[in-house]
Design an enzyme around this catalytic site. Structure first.
Site, short mmCIF file in Angstrom:
data_model
loop_
_atom_site.label_atom_id
_atom_site.label_comp_id
_atom_site.label_asym_id
_atom_site.label_seq_id
_atom_site.Cartn_x
_atom_site.Cartn_y
_atom_site.Cartn_z
N GLY A 109 -81.52 38.95 6.58
CA GLY A 109 -82.76 39.74 6.58
C GLY A 109 -83.79 39.19 5.62
O GLY A 109 -83.52 38.27 4.85
N GLY A 163 -85.26 38.85 2.61
CA GLY A 163 -84.93 39.17 1.23
C GLY A 163 -86.11 39.04 0.29
O GLY A 163 -86.06 39.48 -0.86
N ARG A 164 -87.15 38.41 0.79
CA ARG A 164 -88.34 38.26 -0.07
C ARG A 164 -89.61 38.16 0.76
O ARG A 164 -90.56 37.49 0.38
CB ARG A 164 -88.20 37.02 -0.94
CG ARG A 164 -87.89 35.76 -0.15
CD ARG A 164 -88.11 34.59 -1.00
NE ARG A 164 -87.65 33.38 -0.36
CZ ARG A 164 -87.93 32.19 -0.80
NH1 ARG A 164 -88.68 32.06 -1.87
NH2 ARG A 164 -87.47 31.14 -0.18
N LYS A 214 -94.65 36.15 2.03
CA LYS A 214 -93.35 35.58 1.62
C LYS A 214 -93.38 35.40 0.11
O LYS A 214 -94.27 34.72 -0.41
CB LYS A 214 -93.16 34.24 2.34
CG LYS A 214 -91.81 33.59 2.12
CD LYS A 214 -91.66 32.39 3.05
CE LYS A 214 -90.43 31.57 2.72
NZ LYS A 214 -90.34 30.37 3.56
N GLY A 220 -86.45 38.15 -4.90
CA GLY A 220 -87.51 38.51 -3.96
C GLY A 220 -88.79 37.71 -4.13
O GLY A 220 -89.80 37.99 -3.49
N ARG A 273 -97.66 33.90 5.79
CA ARG A 273 -97.21 33.10 6.92
C ARG A 273 -97.63 33.79 8.22
O ARG A 273 -97.54 35.00 8.35
CB ARG A 273 -95.69 32.97 6.86
CG ARG A 273 -95.08 32.22 8.00
CD ARG A 273 -93.71 31.67 7.64
NE ARG A 273 -92.70 32.72 7.53
CZ ARG A 273 -91.43 32.48 7.21
NH1 ARG A 273 -91.02 31.25 6.97
NH2 ARG A 273 -90.57 33.46 7.11
N ARG A 333 -85.47 35.54 15.13
CA ARG A 333 -84.65 34.33 15.01
C ARG A 333 -83.41 34.46 15.86
O ARG A 333 -83.07 35.57 16.30
CB ARG A 333 -84.23 34.16 13.54
CG ARG A 333 -85.39 34.17 12.57
CD ARG A 333 -85.07 35.00 11.32
NE ARG A 333 -86.28 35.21 10.52
CZ ARG A 333 -86.73 34.37 9.61
NH1 ARG A 333 -86.05 33.28 9.34
NH2 ARG A 333 -87.84 34.62 8.96
N ASP A 356 -80.48 31.41 11.30
CA ASP A 356 -81.52 32.34 10.85
C ASP A 356 -82.84 31.60 10.60
O ASP A 356 -83.85 32.23 10.33
CB ASP A 356 -81.09 33.07 9.57
CG ASP A 356 -80.63 32.12 8.48
OD1 ASP A 356 -79.73 31.31 8.75
OD2 ASP A 356 -81.18 32.18 7.37
N ASN A 357 -82.81 30.28 10.71
CA ASN A 357 -84.04 29.51 10.52
C ASN A 357 -84.51 28.89 11.82
O ASN A 357 -85.26 27.91 11.81
CB ASN A 357 -83.83 28.42 9.46
CG ASN A 357 -83.66 29.01 8.07
OD1 ASN A 357 -84.05 30.14 7.82
ND2 ASN A 357 -83.06 28.25 7.18
P1 AMP Z 1 -83.53 30.61 3.44
O1 AMP Z 1 -82.46 29.71 2.94
O2 AMP Z 1 -84.83 30.48 2.71
O3 AMP Z 1 -83.69 30.57 4.90
O4 AMP Z 1 -83.06 32.10 3.07
C1 AMP Z 1 -81.82 32.61 3.45
C2 AMP Z 1 -81.75 34.08 3.06
O5 AMP Z 1 -81.86 34.23 1.65
C3 AMP Z 1 -82.83 34.95 3.67
O6 AMP Z 1 -82.25 36.19 3.98
C4 AMP Z 1 -83.83 35.07 2.55
O7 AMP Z 1 -84.61 36.22 2.66
C5 AMP Z 1 -82.93 35.11 1.34
N1 AMP Z 1 -83.61 34.63 0.12
C6 AMP Z 1 -83.99 33.38 -0.18
N2 AMP Z 1 -84.59 33.32 -1.38
C7 AMP Z 1 -84.58 34.57 -1.88
C8 AMP Z 1 -85.04 35.18 -3.09
N3 AMP Z 1 -85.63 34.47 -4.05
N4 AMP Z 1 -84.87 36.51 -3.23
C9 AMP Z 1 -84.28 37.23 -2.29
N5 AMP Z 1 -83.81 36.74 -1.14
C10 AMP Z 1 -83.96 35.43 -0.92
MG MG Z 2 -84.72 31.47 6.24
#
Ligand code: AMP
Ligand code: MG
Length: 492
Positions: free
Chosen positions: A87, A89-90, A110, A123, A174, A181, A250-251
């Protein structure tokens, strides 16, 4: 009070699709970048307000009256491992805008603070990765590759603590045709929430593939359409030497746009096993692995859709497998048409795949630069002497020069003029890509010295990647030995 003109379709979905929450305010929001052409495209003209107002709106400190902020839930396979609940997360989706072309576009902040999906994360995002995403996603757009876009960067005035130390916080706005996704489907499939799956699939059909609503088997057609889109997208990545870096499920956006610019990079010297991402030690997401991984990810999507594709689970499985098995051919066709265009060929003929394969082999062995070799080939279409210049890019020029003869023979079959071939090749072979060392240099100047000039220069040039700009050859050229970048970091 401001009203950005939001519409909301995802927010109308059942409450289990997201969490409602507002962005967390920041102490000192300042507008650093504003993408004016994109803003106009979105219908956000001058009416939005001055820089102070923009900083408030695009940090989340002030909400448009019609915003309905949500964090979307999704799951995903990260480096092959299933994570049932990821989900935003930030990130916070503020709402959707119908742009000047009638297209629905998500507006998402973001780096806007913690959400129920933050797990151990803060976040937040810091300026380096935010600028990186802004630069590279806009460069991809200029290269003609489907991608999410970047509307604004606002600095927060708050530090973000990372391995690098205390870094300046920033928020990226963004823009995406949606943020759904493969992992969104996996989330509902995991809990066998058939109602959720069907609503999600119907939403996606309506939003991205409305023609398929009339199909006999709309969910099968949806899987086919997403598969075809991804095949085309990956072929486009490969055409410019792009390495996504974290192709977790998820990406991967089901719209067919490139999404989530983390440790992504462009290849200099051609080698299919090129990896830059520091977190990808096994090379799972190496340049040449990307088609295979896309097919693997699509198989996860197929699994999620199976319960809807047929009442009989065995028939469902066979249908899903057929679509996934078809990916390879779709990809090869898309890749071949892209690569033949890069060679100046107007049609695809028997033997062309071999001709391309030979060139790539010679480039790999000769450690030739991917971008400059193809760009240089265009010159050969009108100037026979240019071959020697391009051959200098290879550690061993002879195999390349021999290949050029075979290529010329093939070109003659089409009987087009040299000038025509030259023009065509220059439209598909960029002179400029965001080279890692230049991106790094621009980010270091911006983050460490507060000097945005190198970033803006690079950004401006990347907006016009198919023209030669003699005054900025330094941006187009290969890194010197001491400038070479071996790794990119995840940059969260
Ligand atoms: P990503 O690797 O950027 O695709 O992120 C994978 C997951 O980690 C997603 O659910 C993001 O929302 C969460 N995430 C990445 N960085 C952070 C952060 N600094 N704080 C909270 N959630 C994060
Ligand atoms: Mg991601």
């Amino acid at each position: 009070m401001v009203n950005l003109g939001f519409d909301h379709s995802y927010e109308q979905m059942p409450e289990r699709f997201f969490s409602r929450l507002a962005p967390t305010s920041v102490s000192d929001p300042r507008l650093l970048l504003w993408n004016d052409p994109l803003a106009r495209e979105l219908g956000l003209g001058d009416a939005v307000g001055d820089e102070t107002e923009l900083a408030l709106l695009f940090s989340g400190n002030r909400l448009s009256m019609d915003a309905k902020p949500i964090a979307m839930v999704y799951a995903g396979h990260q480096f092959g491992q299933f994570v049932p609940c990821l989900g935003d997360g930030r990130a916070i989706l503020l709402g959707e805008l119908i742009d000047q072309n009638g297209r629905r576009r998500d507006l998402q902040l973001k780096g806007s603070g913690r959400t129920p999906y933050s797990r151990r994360g803060d976040g937040r995002a810091w300026l380096g990765p935010v600028l990186r995403e802004y630069l590279i996603s806009e460069a991809m757009h200029a290269l003609g590759i489907p991608t999410t876009r970047a509307l604004a960067v606002v600095t927060t005035g708050e530090p973000v603590f990372r391995e690098e130390g205390a870094m300046p916080g920033a928020i990226l706005t963004r823009v995406a045709s949606s943020h759904i996704r493969i992992g969104t489907f996996e989330y509902f499939a995991r809990t066998q929430d058939l109602d959720g799956l069907r609503r999600l699939a119907d939403h996606v059909l309506m939003r991205h593939y409305p023609d398929l609503l009339e199909a006999d088997e709309p969910y099968l057609a949806l899987l086919q359409a997403i598969t075809a889109n991804q095949a085309r997208l990956i072929a486009q990545w490969l055409g410019v030497g792009f390495i996504h870096g974290v192709m977790n499920t998820d990406n991967m956006a089901i719209s067919g746009e490139t999404i989530d610019y983390g440790p992504c990079a462009f290849m200099d010297e051609y080698h299919p096993s090129t990896v830059f991402s520091f977190i990808d030690q096994g090379g799972r997401y190496a340049f040449g692995n990307q088609p295979r991984i896309a097919a693997w990810n699509l198989a996860r999507l197929a699994e999620a859709l199976l319960p809807m594709m047929d009442d009989d689970p065995r028939r469902s499985l066979v249908k899903g497998q057929e679509v996934i098995a078809g990916f390879q051919q779709l990809f090869e066709d898309a890749w071949l048409s892209r690569m033949t265009a890069k060679l100046g060929l107007a049609s695809v003929r028997e033997g062309d795949a071999g001709l391309i394969g030979e060139l790539l082999n010679i480039m790999e062995v000769g450690r030739a630069d991917y971008t400059l070799t193809f760009r240089g080939l265009a010159d050969l279409a009108t100037d026979a002497n240019a071959a020697v210049l391009v051959a200098r890019r290879f550690t061993k020029p002879a195999p390349f020069l021999a290949w050029v003869e075979r290529w010329r023979t093939r070109l003659m079959v089409e009987g087009r003029s040299g000038a025509e071939v030259y023009q065509g090749m220059r439209r598909v072979n960029p002179a400029l890509i965001p080279r890692n060392h230049r991106v790094e240099e621009a980010l270091v100047a911006a983050v460490q010295e507060g000097d945005l000039a190198p970033f803006l220069r690079l950004h401006r040039r990347l907006a016009d990647p198919f023209s030669d700009h003699p005054e900025s050859t330094a941006l187009a050229n290969l890194p010197a030995m001491h400038e070479r970048i071996e790794h990119t970091f995840c940059g969260t």
